[in-house]
Design an enzyme around this catalytic site. Structure first.
Site, PDB file in Angstrom:
ATOM      1  N   HIS A 297       0.850  -1.189   0.000  1.00 25.56           N
ATOM      2  CA  HIS A 297       0.000   0.000   0.000  1.00 25.56           C
ATOM      3  C   HIS A 297       0.887   1.241   0.000  1.00 25.56           C
ATOM      4  O   HIS A 297       1.935   1.249   0.636  1.00 25.56           O
ATOM      5  CB  HIS A 297      -0.906   0.018   1.242  1.00 25.56           C
TER       6      HIS A 297
ATOM      7  N   ASP B  31      -7.922  -5.393  -0.372  1.00 26.57           N
ATOM      8  CA  ASP B  31      -8.356  -6.299  -1.444  1.00 26.57           C
ATOM      9  C   ASP B  31      -8.047  -7.765  -1.154  1.00 26.57           C
ATOM     10  O   ASP B  31      -8.616  -8.649  -1.793  1.00 26.57           O
ATOM     11  CB  ASP B  31      -7.692  -5.887  -2.764  1.00 26.57           C
TER      12      ASP B  31
HETATM   13  C1  SDX Z   1      -6.250  -0.130  -3.051  1.00 22.66           C
HETATM   14  O1  SDX Z   1      -4.627   4.445  -2.126  1.00 22.66           O
HETATM   15  C2  SDX Z   1      -5.516   3.758  -1.502  1.00 22.66           C
HETATM   16  O2  SDX Z   1      -5.948   4.054  -0.388  1.00 22.66           O
HETATM   17  C3  SDX Z   1      -6.062   2.559  -2.255  1.00 22.66           C
HETATM   18  C4  SDX Z   1      -7.064   1.691  -1.512  1.00 22.66           C
HETATM   19  C5  SDX Z   1      -8.354   2.421  -1.267  1.00 22.66           C
HETATM   20  O3  SDX Z   1      -9.076   2.061  -0.322  1.00 22.66           O
HETATM   21  O4  SDX Z   1      -8.730   3.276  -2.115  1.00 22.66           O
HETATM   22  O5  SDX Z   1      -6.502   1.295  -0.271  1.00 22.66           O
HETATM   23  C6  SDX Z   1      -7.418   0.450  -2.319  1.00 22.66           C
HETATM   24  O6  SDX Z   1      -6.040   0.227  -4.171  1.00 22.66           O
HETATM   25  C7  SDX Z   1      -5.343  -1.085  -2.350  1.00 22.66           C
HETATM   26  C8  SDX Z   1      -4.101  -1.514  -3.203  1.00 22.66           C
HETATM   27  C9  SDX Z   1      -4.540  -2.603  -4.182  1.00 22.66           C
HETATM   28  N1  SDX Z   1      -3.471  -2.941  -5.086  1.00 22.66           N
HETATM   29  C10 SDX Z   1      -2.797  -4.090  -5.011  1.00 22.66           C
HETATM   30  O7  SDX Z   1      -2.990  -4.932  -4.143  1.00 22.66           O
HETATM   31  C11 SDX Z   1      -1.796  -4.330  -6.132  1.00 22.66           C
HETATM   32  C12 SDX Z   1      -0.489  -4.855  -5.550  1.00 22.66           C
HETATM   33  N2  SDX Z   1       0.123  -3.808  -4.770  1.00 22.66           N
HETATM   34  C13 SDX Z   1       1.202  -3.040  -5.390  1.00 22.66           C
HETATM   35  O8  SDX Z   1       1.050  -2.844  -6.753  1.00 22.66           O
HETATM   36  C14 SDX Z   1       1.626  -1.831  -4.572  1.00 22.66           C
HETATM   37  O9  SDX Z   1       1.786  -2.250  -3.279  1.00 22.66           O
HETATM   38  C15 SDX Z   1       0.752  -0.586  -4.596  1.00 22.66           C
HETATM   39  C16 SDX Z   1       0.474  -0.128  -5.958  1.00 22.66           C
HETATM   40  C17 SDX Z   1      -0.510  -0.827  -3.876  1.00 22.66           C
HETATM   41  C18 SDX Z   1       1.545   0.526  -3.852  1.00 22.66           C
HETATM   42  O10 SDX Z   1       2.681   0.659  -4.559  1.00 22.66           O
HETATM   43  P1  SDX Z   1       3.778   1.808  -4.328  1.00 22.66           P
HETATM   44  O11 SDX Z   1       3.491   2.592  -3.094  1.00 22.66           O
HETATM   45  O12 SDX Z   1       3.930   2.562  -5.601  1.00 22.66           O
HETATM   46  O13 SDX Z   1       5.032   0.916  -4.002  1.00 22.66           O
HETATM   47  P2  SDX Z   1       6.016   0.333  -5.097  1.00 22.66           P
HETATM   48  O14 SDX Z   1       5.291  -0.336  -6.220  1.00 22.66           O
HETATM   49  O15 SDX Z   1       6.987   1.410  -5.436  1.00 22.66           O
HETATM   50  O16 SDX Z   1       6.746  -0.842  -4.274  1.00 22.66           O
HETATM   51  C19 SDX Z   1       7.743  -0.535  -3.275  1.00 22.66           C
HETATM   52  C20 SDX Z   1       8.523  -1.834  -3.095  1.00 22.66           C
HETATM   53  C21 SDX Z   1       9.020  -2.419  -4.414  1.00 22.66           C
HETATM   54  O17 SDX Z   1      10.157  -3.209  -4.127  1.00 22.66           O
HETATM   55  P3  SDX Z   1      11.632  -2.589  -4.466  1.00 22.66           P
HETATM   56  O18 SDX Z   1      11.630  -2.314  -5.965  1.00 22.66           O
HETATM   57  O19 SDX Z   1      11.743  -1.337  -3.620  1.00 22.66           O
HETATM   58  O20 SDX Z   1      12.554  -3.709  -4.063  1.00 22.66           O
HETATM   59  O21 SDX Z   1       7.650  -2.830  -2.529  1.00 22.66           O
HETATM   60  C22 SDX Z   1       7.496  -3.916  -3.465  1.00 22.66           C
HETATM   61  C23 SDX Z   1       7.912  -3.371  -4.831  1.00 22.66           C
HETATM   62  O22 SDX Z   1       8.367  -4.428  -5.662  1.00 22.66           O
HETATM   63  N3  SDX Z   1       6.072  -4.271  -3.480  1.00 22.66           N
HETATM   64  C24 SDX Z   1       5.601  -5.511  -3.626  1.00 22.66           C
HETATM   65  C25 SDX Z   1       4.212  -5.385  -3.587  1.00 22.66           C
HETATM   66  N4  SDX Z   1       3.867  -4.111  -3.429  1.00 22.66           N
HETATM   67  C26 SDX Z   1       5.036  -3.422  -3.363  1.00 22.66           C
HETATM   68  N5  SDX Z   1       6.233  -6.700  -3.788  1.00 22.66           N
HETATM   69  C27 SDX Z   1       5.428  -7.796  -3.931  1.00 22.66           C
HETATM   70  N6  SDX Z   1       4.068  -7.747  -3.906  1.00 22.66           N
HETATM   71  C28 SDX Z   1       3.434  -6.574  -3.731  1.00 22.66           C
HETATM   72  N7  SDX Z   1       2.098  -6.547  -3.714  1.00 22.66           N
END
Ligand code: SDX
Length: 376
Positions: free
Chosen positions: A259, A313
Protein backbone atom coordinates in the site's frame (compact mmCIF):
# COMPACT_ATOMS: atom_id res chain seq x y z
CA UNK A 1 7.81 25.30 -8.45
CA UNK A 2 8.25 22.33 -6.03
CA UNK A 3 10.47 19.40 -7.00
CA UNK A 4 9.00 16.49 -8.97
CA UNK A 5 7.64 13.62 -6.85
CA UNK A 6 6.90 10.48 -8.91
CA UNK A 7 3.37 9.23 -8.30
CA UNK A 8 2.72 12.29 -6.08
CA UNK A 9 3.96 10.12 -3.19
CA UNK A 10 3.46 11.95 0.11
CA UNK A 11 2.06 15.07 -1.57
CA UNK A 12 -0.89 16.63 0.29
CA UNK A 13 -3.35 17.69 -2.44
CA UNK A 14 -6.56 18.10 -0.42
CA UNK A 15 -7.94 18.63 3.07
CA UNK A 16 -10.80 16.44 4.21
CA UNK A 17 -12.94 15.74 7.28
CA UNK A 18 -14.03 12.35 5.96
CA UNK A 19 -11.33 9.71 6.54
CA UNK A 20 -8.09 9.73 8.46
CA UNK A 21 -5.39 7.14 7.80
CA UNK A 22 -2.33 6.49 9.96
CA UNK A 23 -0.21 4.24 7.73
CA UNK A 24 2.36 3.45 10.40
CA UNK A 25 -0.12 2.48 13.12
CA UNK A 26 -2.69 0.93 10.79
CA UNK A 27 -5.49 3.28 11.80
CA UNK A 28 -8.50 4.26 9.66
CA UNK A 29 -11.25 6.55 10.97
CA UNK A 30 -14.31 7.91 9.18
CA UNK A 31 -15.06 11.35 10.67
CA UNK A 32 -12.99 10.33 13.67
CA UNK A 33 -14.78 7.00 14.30
CA UNK A 34 -12.58 3.88 14.13
CA UNK A 35 -13.34 1.63 11.17
CA UNK A 36 -13.56 -1.36 13.54
CA UNK A 37 -16.41 0.31 15.43
CA UNK A 38 -18.24 1.23 12.23
CA UNK A 39 -17.88 -2.23 10.65
CA UNK A 40 -19.30 -3.93 13.76
CA UNK A 41 -21.89 -1.36 14.86
CA UNK A 42 -22.98 0.70 11.82
CA UNK A 43 -24.66 0.11 8.46
CA UNK A 44 -23.71 1.32 4.99
CA UNK A 45 -26.55 3.83 4.90
CA UNK A 46 -25.50 5.27 8.26
CA UNK A 47 -21.85 5.36 7.14
CA UNK A 48 -22.71 7.31 3.98
CA UNK A 49 -24.77 9.77 6.05
CA UNK A 50 -21.76 10.13 8.39
CA UNK A 51 -19.35 10.79 5.49
CA UNK A 52 -21.62 13.31 3.79
CA UNK A 53 -22.75 15.16 6.94
CA UNK A 54 -19.68 14.72 9.15
CA UNK A 55 -21.83 13.36 12.01
CA UNK A 56 -23.93 10.31 12.84
CA UNK A 57 -27.66 10.66 12.07
CA UNK A 58 -30.51 10.63 14.55
CA UNK A 59 -32.94 7.74 13.96
CA UNK A 60 -35.47 9.87 12.04
CA UNK A 61 -32.68 11.31 9.85
CA UNK A 62 -31.35 7.83 9.08
CA UNK A 63 -34.83 6.58 8.26
CA UNK A 64 -35.42 9.54 5.93
CA UNK A 65 -32.04 9.10 4.20
CA UNK A 66 -32.54 5.34 3.77
CA UNK A 67 -36.02 5.91 2.36
CA UNK A 68 -34.76 8.58 -0.05
CA UNK A 69 -31.97 6.25 -1.23
CA UNK A 70 -34.34 3.29 -1.64
CA UNK A 71 -36.50 5.35 -4.02
CA UNK A 72 -33.57 5.08 -6.50
CA UNK A 73 -33.35 1.29 -6.36
CA UNK A 74 -35.99 1.20 -9.12
CA UNK A 75 -34.31 2.01 -12.45
CA UNK A 76 -35.98 4.29 -15.01
CA UNK A 77 -37.28 2.18 -17.93
CA UNK A 78 -34.96 4.01 -20.35
CA UNK A 79 -31.93 2.88 -18.33
CA UNK A 80 -33.10 -0.75 -18.32
CA UNK A 81 -33.61 -0.55 -22.09
CA UNK A 82 -30.11 0.88 -22.52
CA UNK A 83 -28.61 -1.92 -20.43
CA UNK A 84 -30.42 -4.50 -22.58
CA UNK A 85 -28.79 -3.06 -25.70
CA UNK A 86 -25.27 -3.57 -24.35
CA UNK A 87 -23.13 -6.54 -25.42
CA UNK A 88 -23.64 -9.38 -22.90
CA UNK A 89 -19.88 -9.85 -22.96
CA UNK A 90 -19.16 -6.33 -21.71
CA UNK A 91 -16.83 -6.20 -18.69
CA UNK A 92 -19.01 -5.07 -15.75
CA UNK A 93 -16.66 -2.19 -14.83
CA UNK A 94 -16.86 -0.85 -18.40
CA UNK A 95 -20.65 -1.30 -18.21
CA UNK A 96 -20.93 0.54 -14.88
CA UNK A 97 -18.70 3.40 -16.07
CA UNK A 98 -20.82 3.71 -19.23
CA UNK A 99 -24.18 3.56 -17.47
CA UNK A 100 -23.23 6.11 -14.79
CA UNK A 101 -22.12 8.41 -17.58
CA UNK A 102 -25.42 7.73 -19.33
CA UNK A 103 -27.44 8.77 -16.27
CA UNK A 104 -26.43 12.38 -17.00
CA UNK A 105 -28.55 12.31 -20.16
CA UNK A 106 -31.70 11.52 -18.18
CA UNK A 107 -31.08 14.27 -15.62
CA UNK A 108 -33.03 17.48 -16.31
CA UNK A 109 -30.17 19.62 -15.06
CA UNK A 110 -27.03 17.42 -15.34
CA UNK A 111 -24.48 20.21 -14.98
CA UNK A 112 -25.84 21.80 -11.82
CA UNK A 113 -23.06 21.60 -9.27
CA UNK A 114 -24.23 23.49 -6.23
CA UNK A 115 -23.63 21.44 -3.08
CA UNK A 116 -27.36 20.67 -2.91
CA UNK A 117 -27.42 19.57 -6.55
CA UNK A 118 -24.32 17.41 -5.99
CA UNK A 119 -26.02 15.67 -3.05
CA UNK A 120 -29.13 14.98 -5.13
CA UNK A 121 -27.13 13.57 -8.05
CA UNK A 122 -24.97 11.56 -5.67
CA UNK A 123 -27.94 9.86 -4.02
CA UNK A 124 -29.33 9.16 -7.49
CA UNK A 125 -26.13 7.46 -8.60
CA UNK A 126 -25.69 5.65 -5.27
CA UNK A 127 -29.20 4.21 -5.48
CA UNK A 128 -29.22 3.37 -9.18
CA UNK A 129 -25.71 1.82 -9.34
CA UNK A 130 -26.43 -1.47 -7.50
CA UNK A 131 -29.58 -1.93 -9.57
CA UNK A 132 -27.60 -1.26 -12.77
CA UNK A 133 -25.08 -3.97 -11.82
CA UNK A 134 -27.80 -6.46 -10.83
CA UNK A 135 -29.88 -5.76 -13.94
CA UNK A 136 -26.87 -6.13 -16.25
CA UNK A 137 -25.76 -9.39 -14.63
CA UNK A 138 -29.25 -10.89 -14.98
CA UNK A 139 -29.51 -9.63 -18.57
CA UNK A 140 -26.18 -11.27 -19.54
CA UNK A 141 -27.48 -14.51 -17.96
CA UNK A 142 -30.66 -14.28 -20.06
CA UNK A 143 -32.82 -13.41 -17.04
CA UNK A 144 -35.36 -10.61 -16.64
CA UNK A 145 -34.62 -7.80 -14.21
CA UNK A 146 -36.00 -8.03 -10.68
CA UNK A 147 -37.83 -5.00 -9.28
CA UNK A 148 -36.70 -3.83 -5.83
CA UNK A 149 -38.82 -4.79 -2.83
CA UNK A 150 -39.83 -1.96 -0.49
CA UNK A 151 -38.26 -1.99 2.94
CA UNK A 152 -34.97 -3.61 1.94
CA UNK A 153 -31.61 -2.05 2.83
CA UNK A 154 -28.94 -1.21 0.24
CA UNK A 155 -27.15 -4.51 0.92
CA UNK A 156 -30.28 -6.70 1.00
CA UNK A 157 -31.74 -5.05 -2.07
CA UNK A 158 -28.63 -5.55 -4.18
CA UNK A 159 -28.38 -9.27 -3.40
CA UNK A 160 -32.15 -9.64 -3.90
CA UNK A 161 -32.13 -7.88 -7.29
CA UNK A 162 -29.07 -9.90 -8.33
CA UNK A 163 -30.21 -13.37 -7.28
CA UNK A 164 -34.01 -13.08 -7.32
CA UNK A 165 -34.31 -14.21 -3.73
CA UNK A 166 -34.08 -12.52 -0.33
CA UNK A 167 -30.54 -13.01 1.01
CA UNK A 168 -29.95 -14.68 4.38
CA UNK A 169 -29.35 -12.26 7.24
CA UNK A 170 -25.73 -13.47 7.41
CA UNK A 171 -25.04 -12.75 3.74
CA UNK A 172 -26.84 -9.40 3.77
CA UNK A 173 -24.90 -8.32 6.88
CA UNK A 174 -21.60 -9.56 5.40
CA UNK A 175 -22.20 -7.52 2.26
CA UNK A 176 -23.22 -4.50 4.35
CA UNK A 177 -19.94 -4.76 6.28
CA UNK A 178 -17.99 -4.92 2.99
CA UNK A 179 -19.77 -1.74 1.87
CA UNK A 180 -18.85 0.02 5.13
CA UNK A 181 -15.21 -1.03 4.85
CA UNK A 182 -14.73 0.15 1.25
CA UNK A 183 -16.61 3.46 1.51
CA UNK A 184 -13.78 5.99 1.84
CA UNK A 185 -10.02 6.08 2.11
CA UNK A 186 -8.37 9.50 1.90
CA UNK A 187 -7.01 10.69 -1.41
CA UNK A 188 -6.66 7.35 -3.19
CA UNK A 189 -6.29 7.52 -6.96
CA UNK A 190 -9.99 7.28 -7.83
CA UNK A 191 -10.96 9.88 -5.21
CA UNK A 192 -8.18 12.16 -6.46
CA UNK A 193 -9.59 11.68 -9.97
CA UNK A 194 -13.10 12.65 -8.84
CA UNK A 195 -11.89 15.74 -6.97
CA UNK A 196 -9.69 16.80 -9.87
CA UNK A 197 -12.54 16.54 -12.40
CA UNK A 198 -15.14 18.34 -10.25
CA UNK A 199 -12.58 21.08 -9.49
CA UNK A 200 -13.06 22.31 -13.08
CA UNK A 201 -16.78 22.76 -12.13
CA UNK A 202 -17.61 19.95 -14.50
CA UNK A 203 -20.57 17.75 -13.49
CA UNK A 204 -20.96 15.02 -10.86
CA UNK A 205 -21.56 12.33 -13.50
CA UNK A 206 -18.25 13.13 -15.21
CA UNK A 207 -16.40 13.10 -11.90
CA UNK A 208 -17.86 9.72 -10.85
CA UNK A 209 -17.29 8.27 -14.33
CA UNK A 210 -13.62 9.25 -14.12
CA UNK A 211 -13.33 7.71 -10.66
CA UNK A 212 -14.81 4.41 -11.87
CA UNK A 213 -12.26 4.39 -14.69
CA UNK A 214 -9.46 4.82 -12.17
CA UNK A 215 -10.77 2.21 -9.73
CA UNK A 216 -10.79 -0.63 -12.26
CA UNK A 217 -6.99 -0.51 -12.49
CA UNK A 218 -5.28 -3.65 -11.07
CA UNK A 219 -3.05 -1.49 -8.86
CA UNK A 220 -6.20 -0.04 -7.26
CA UNK A 221 -9.69 -1.54 -6.95
CA UNK A 222 -9.05 -4.18 -9.61
CA UNK A 223 -6.70 -5.98 -7.20
CA UNK A 224 -9.54 -7.96 -5.55
CA UNK A 225 -10.16 -9.77 -8.84
CA UNK A 226 -6.40 -10.30 -9.14
CA UNK A 227 -6.32 -11.91 -5.69
CA UNK A 228 -9.06 -14.38 -6.63
CA UNK A 229 -7.31 -15.29 -9.89
CA UNK A 230 -4.07 -15.80 -7.94
CA UNK A 231 -5.80 -18.08 -5.40
CA UNK A 232 -7.19 -20.07 -8.32
CA UNK A 233 -3.67 -20.65 -9.67
CA UNK A 234 -2.55 -22.29 -6.39
CA UNK A 235 -3.67 -25.93 -6.17
CA UNK A 236 -3.33 -26.38 -2.42
CA UNK A 237 -1.95 -24.83 0.75
CA UNK A 238 1.21 -26.96 0.26
CA UNK A 239 1.88 -25.19 -3.05
CA UNK A 240 1.67 -21.69 -1.59
CA UNK A 241 5.34 -21.43 -0.57
CA UNK A 242 6.72 -22.24 -4.03
CA UNK A 243 4.08 -20.03 -5.72
CA UNK A 244 4.82 -16.97 -3.57
CA UNK A 245 8.60 -17.43 -3.66
CA UNK A 246 8.48 -17.79 -7.44
CA UNK A 247 6.48 -14.57 -7.82
CA UNK A 248 8.81 -12.68 -5.50
CA UNK A 249 11.90 -13.95 -7.28
CA UNK A 250 10.43 -12.74 -10.60
CA UNK A 251 9.61 -9.38 -8.93
CA UNK A 252 5.93 -10.03 -9.71
CA UNK A 253 3.57 -8.24 -7.32
CA UNK A 254 1.38 -10.37 -5.05
CA UNK A 255 -2.11 -8.91 -5.51
CA UNK A 256 -3.79 -7.69 -2.34
CA UNK A 257 -0.50 -6.79 -0.69
CA UNK A 258 1.32 -3.51 -0.24
CA UNK A 259 0.00 0.00 0.00
CA UNK A 260 1.21 3.52 -0.72
CA UNK A 261 0.21 4.63 2.79
CA UNK A 262 -0.08 1.55 5.04
CA UNK A 263 3.26 0.09 6.09
CA UNK A 264 1.51 -2.31 8.43
CA UNK A 265 -1.59 -4.45 7.99
CA UNK A 266 -4.54 -2.47 6.60
CA UNK A 267 -7.14 -2.36 9.41
CA UNK A 268 -9.79 -3.20 6.83
CA UNK A 269 -7.88 -6.39 6.02
CA UNK A 270 -8.19 -7.40 9.67
CA UNK A 271 -11.97 -6.91 9.61
CA UNK A 272 -12.32 -8.66 6.25
CA UNK A 273 -10.11 -11.56 7.38
CA UNK A 274 -12.48 -12.35 10.25
CA UNK A 275 -15.46 -12.07 7.91
CA UNK A 276 -13.78 -14.21 5.24
CA UNK A 277 -12.96 -16.94 7.78
CA UNK A 278 -16.53 -17.05 9.11
CA UNK A 279 -18.07 -17.14 5.63
CA UNK A 280 -15.52 -19.69 4.36
CA UNK A 281 -16.42 -21.99 7.26
CA UNK A 282 -20.15 -21.50 6.60
CA UNK A 283 -19.87 -22.11 2.83
CA UNK A 284 -17.23 -24.85 2.61
CA UNK A 285 -14.52 -22.57 1.20
CA UNK A 286 -11.88 -23.04 3.89
CA UNK A 287 -9.32 -23.97 1.22
CA UNK A 288 -9.52 -20.37 -0.09
CA UNK A 289 -9.13 -18.96 3.39
CA UNK A 290 -6.29 -21.37 4.30
CA UNK A 291 -4.38 -20.55 1.11
CA UNK A 292 -4.85 -16.83 1.81
CA UNK A 293 -3.67 -17.18 5.38
CA UNK A 294 -0.61 -19.16 4.26
CA UNK A 295 0.25 -16.48 1.68
CA UNK A 296 0.05 -13.91 4.45
CA UNK A 297 2.43 -15.91 6.67
CA UNK A 298 5.01 -16.23 3.91
CA UNK A 299 4.72 -12.59 2.83
CA UNK A 300 5.18 -11.52 6.45
CA UNK A 301 8.38 -13.60 6.64
CA UNK A 302 9.72 -12.46 3.27
CA UNK A 303 8.66 -8.79 2.89
CA UNK A 304 7.09 -7.76 6.20
CA UNK A 305 10.24 -5.83 7.03
CA UNK A 306 9.63 -3.74 3.87
CA UNK A 307 6.19 -2.77 5.17
CA UNK A 308 4.33 -4.97 2.69
CA UNK A 309 1.18 -6.36 4.32
CA UNK A 310 -2.34 -7.31 3.24
CA UNK A 311 -4.49 -4.44 2.03
CA UNK A 312 -8.28 -4.19 1.72
CA UNK A 313 -8.36 -6.30 -1.44
CA UNK A 314 -6.68 -9.42 -0.05
CA UNK A 315 -9.45 -10.91 2.09
CA UNK A 316 -12.31 -9.14 0.31
CA UNK A 317 -11.77 -11.60 -2.56
CA UNK A 318 -12.62 -14.64 -0.41
CA UNK A 319 -15.48 -12.73 1.21
CA UNK A 320 -17.11 -11.79 -2.11
CA UNK A 321 -16.62 -15.35 -3.42
CA UNK A 322 -18.34 -16.80 -0.34
CA UNK A 323 -21.22 -14.35 -0.71
CA UNK A 324 -21.65 -15.92 -4.15
CA UNK A 325 -20.52 -13.03 -6.32
CA UNK A 326 -18.93 -13.71 -9.71
CA UNK A 327 -15.27 -12.77 -10.12
CA UNK A 328 -15.89 -9.92 -12.56
CA UNK A 329 -18.35 -8.36 -10.10
CA UNK A 330 -15.72 -7.99 -7.35
CA UNK A 331 -14.40 -4.60 -8.48
CA UNK A 332 -17.90 -3.27 -9.20
CA UNK A 333 -18.66 -4.07 -5.53
CA UNK A 334 -15.76 -1.85 -4.54
CA UNK A 335 -17.24 0.87 -6.76
CA UNK A 336 -20.75 0.57 -5.27
CA UNK A 337 -19.31 1.31 -1.86
CA UNK A 338 -16.78 3.94 -2.90
CA UNK A 339 -19.56 5.92 -4.58
CA UNK A 340 -20.28 7.04 -1.01
CA UNK A 341 -16.75 8.33 -0.51
CA UNK A 342 -16.37 9.81 -3.98
CA UNK A 343 -19.62 11.76 -3.56
CA UNK A 344 -18.54 13.08 -0.16
CA UNK A 345 -15.26 14.28 -1.63
CA UNK A 346 -17.06 15.90 -4.59
CA UNK A 347 -19.24 17.78 -2.09
CA UNK A 348 -16.16 18.79 -0.03
CA UNK A 349 -14.39 20.00 -3.16
CA UNK A 350 -17.38 22.08 -4.24
CA UNK A 351 -17.67 23.61 -0.76
CA UNK A 352 -14.15 25.06 -1.03
CA UNK A 353 -13.05 24.70 -4.63
CA UNK A 354 -9.88 25.67 -6.40
CA UNK A 355 -9.02 24.24 -9.83
CA UNK A 356 -6.53 21.32 -9.61
CA UNK A 357 -3.65 22.26 -11.89
CA UNK A 358 -0.25 20.85 -10.81
CA UNK A 359 2.84 21.45 -12.88
CA UNK A 360 4.99 19.23 -15.03
CA UNK A 361 8.76 19.73 -15.04
CA UNK A 362 9.80 20.12 -18.68
CA UNK A 363 12.92 18.00 -19.28
CA UNK A 364 13.03 18.28 -23.09
CA UNK A 365 15.15 20.46 -25.44
CA UNK A 366 14.87 24.26 -25.94
CA UNK A 367 15.22 26.64 -28.92
CA UNK A 368 15.01 23.85 -31.50
CA UNK A 369 14.74 25.22 -35.12
CA UNK A 370 11.77 24.11 -37.28
CA UNK A 371 13.19 21.75 -39.95
CA UNK A 372 11.39 22.01 -43.30
CA UNK A 373 9.93 18.70 -44.60
CA UNK A 374 12.44 18.38 -47.47
CA UNK A 375 15.35 18.57 -44.99
CA UNK A 376 14.13 15.91 -42.50
C1 SDX B 1 -6.25 -0.13 -3.05
O1 SDX B 1 -4.63 4.45 -2.13
C2 SDX B 1 -5.52 3.76 -1.50
O2 SDX B 1 -5.95 4.05 -0.39
C3 SDX B 1 -6.06 2.56 -2.25
C4 SDX B 1 -7.06 1.69 -1.51
C5 SDX B 1 -8.35 2.42 -1.27
O3 SDX B 1 -9.08 2.06 -0.32
O4 SDX B 1 -8.73 3.28 -2.11
O5 SDX B 1 -6.50 1.30 -0.27
C6 SDX B 1 -7.42 0.45 -2.32
O6 SDX B 1 -6.04 0.23 -4.17
C7 SDX B 1 -5.34 -1.08 -2.35
C8 SDX B 1 -4.10 -1.51 -3.20
C9 SDX B 1 -4.54 -2.60 -4.18
N1 SDX B 1 -3.47 -2.94 -5.09
C10 SDX B 1 -2.80 -4.09 -5.01
O7 SDX B 1 -2.99 -4.93 -4.14
C11 SDX B 1 -1.80 -4.33 -6.13
C12 SDX B 1 -0.49 -4.85 -5.55
N2 SDX B 1 0.12 -3.81 -4.77
C13 SDX B 1 1.20 -3.04 -5.39
O8 SDX B 1 1.05 -2.84 -6.75
C14 SDX B 1 1.63 -1.83 -4.57
O9 SDX B 1 1.79 -2.25 -3.28
C15 SDX B 1 0.75 -0.59 -4.60
C16 SDX B 1 0.47 -0.13 -5.96
C17 SDX B 1 -0.51 -0.83 -3.88
C18 SDX B 1 1.55 0.53 -3.85
O10 SDX B 1 2.68 0.66 -4.56
P1 SDX B 1 3.78 1.81 -4.33
O11 SDX B 1 3.49 2.59 -3.09
O12 SDX B 1 3.93 2.56 -5.60
O13 SDX B 1 5.03 0.92 -4.00
P2 SDX B 1 6.02 0.33 -5.10
O14 SDX B 1 5.29 -0.34 -6.22
O15 SDX B 1 6.99 1.41 -5.44
O16 SDX B 1 6.75 -0.84 -4.27
C19 SDX B 1 7.74 -0.54 -3.27
C20 SDX B 1 8.52 -1.83 -3.09
C21 SDX B 1 9.02 -2.42 -4.41
O17 SDX B 1 10.16 -3.21 -4.13
P3 SDX B 1 11.63 -2.59 -4.47
O18 SDX B 1 11.63 -2.31 -5.96
O19 SDX B 1 11.74 -1.34 -3.62
O20 SDX B 1 12.55 -3.71 -4.06
O21 SDX B 1 7.65 -2.83 -2.53
C22 SDX B 1 7.50 -3.92 -3.47
C23 SDX B 1 7.91 -3.37 -4.83
O22 SDX B 1 8.37 -4.43 -5.66
N3 SDX B 1 6.07 -4.27 -3.48
C24 SDX B 1 5.60 -5.51 -3.63
C25 SDX B 1 4.21 -5.39 -3.59
N4 SDX B 1 3.87 -4.11 -3.43
C26 SDX B 1 5.04 -3.42 -3.36
N5 SDX B 1 6.23 -6.70 -3.79
C27 SDX B 1 5.43 -7.80 -3.93
N6 SDX B 1 4.07 -7.75 -3.91
C28 SDX B 1 3.43 -6.57 -3.73
N7 SDX B 1 2.10 -6.55 -3.71
Amino acid sequence: MSTYVKGLEGIVAAQTEMSHIDGQKGILEYVGIAIGDLSTKSTFEETVFLLWNKRLPKQDELDAFSKDLAKRFALPAAIVEEIRRLPKTAEPMHMLRTMVSSLAMYDEDPNANSVEAAREKSINILGYAPSIVATFDRYRRGLDPIAPQPGMSFAENFLYMLNGEKPTETMARAFDICMILHADHGLNNSTFSARSIISTLSDVYSAITGAIGSLRGPLHGGANEGVMKMLGEIDSVDDVESFVMGRLERKDKIMGFGHRVYKTKDPRANALQALAKQLAEDTGNMDLYNKSHRIEEIMEREVGAKGIYPNVDFYSATTYHCIGLKLDLFTPMFALSRLGGWSGHIIEQLEDNRLYRPSAEYIGKHEVPYTPMNQR
